[in-house]
Design a protein around this motif. Sequence first.
Motif, PDB file in Angstrom:
ATOM      1  N   MET A 260      46.807  50.025  11.686  1.00  0.00           N
ATOM      2  CA  MET A 260      47.238  48.671  11.318  1.00  0.00           C
ATOM      3  C   MET A 260      46.171  47.959  10.500  1.00  0.00           C
TER       4      MET A 260
ATOM      5  N   PHE B 180      50.379  49.388   8.857  1.00  0.00           N
ATOM      6  CA  PHE B 180      51.474  49.980   9.632  1.00  0.00           C
ATOM      7  C   PHE B 180      50.877  50.983  10.601  1.00  0.00           C
TER       8      PHE B 180
ATOM      9  N   CYS C  65      55.397  51.118  13.988  1.00  0.00           N
ATOM     10  CA  CYS C  65      56.148  50.667  12.811  1.00  0.00           C
ATOM     11  C   CYS C  65      57.086  51.768  12.345  1.00  0.00           C
TER      12      CYS C  65
ATOM     13  N   ASN D  88      60.001  51.940  14.577  1.00  0.00           N
ATOM     14  CA  ASN D  88      60.912  50.812  14.337  1.00  0.00           C
ATOM     15  C   ASN D  88      61.735  51.047  13.073  1.00  0.00           C
ATOM     16  N   TRP D  89      61.111  51.522  12.014  1.00  0.00           N
ATOM     17  CA  TRP D  89      61.824  51.785  10.762  1.00  0.00           C
ATOM     18  C   TRP D  89      62.855  52.895  10.959  1.00  0.00           C
TER      19      TRP D  89
ATOM     20  N   ASP E  75      55.776  40.300  11.663  1.00  0.00           N
ATOM     21  CA  ASP E  75      56.746  40.925  12.570  1.00  0.00           C
ATOM     22  C   ASP E  75      56.090  41.733  13.682  1.00  0.00           C
ATOM     23  N   HIS E  76      54.814  41.528  13.958  1.00  0.00           N
ATOM     24  CA  HIS E  76      54.140  42.259  15.048  1.00  0.00           C
ATOM     25  C   HIS E  76      53.665  41.299  16.107  1.00  0.00           C
TER      26      HIS E  76
END
Length: 102
Positions: free
Chosen positions: A36, A41, A45, A48-49, A101-102
């Motif tokens: 990160m 990322f 991540c 999630n994607w 978004d984290h």
Amino acid sequence: MAELSDEQKRDFEAAAFRRLVDHLRERGDVQNIDLMNLAGFCRNCLSNWYREAAEADGVALSKDESREIIYGMPYAEWQALNQTEASEAKKAEFEARRPKDH
């Protein structure tokens, strides 16, 4: 550059993604916070994607299921085997760069 068909692009992108996932599975020593802080990322991540892509195609995946796909094992197991406590400096860097978004 050679003209690639949509199928070739998809296949090459999938192969590159699988190689990235395999590489991250082999490098348990690389912590998510390091990813990160350096790249913006991490494995979570990617999971999630992956889940979002599945859901966009009508396939329901839970957070745990998508993480297991990326980590190659249940997330809690990966954490027990690989995760270390982040230094205060790494935590501060993460908070300073933290995506919305984290």
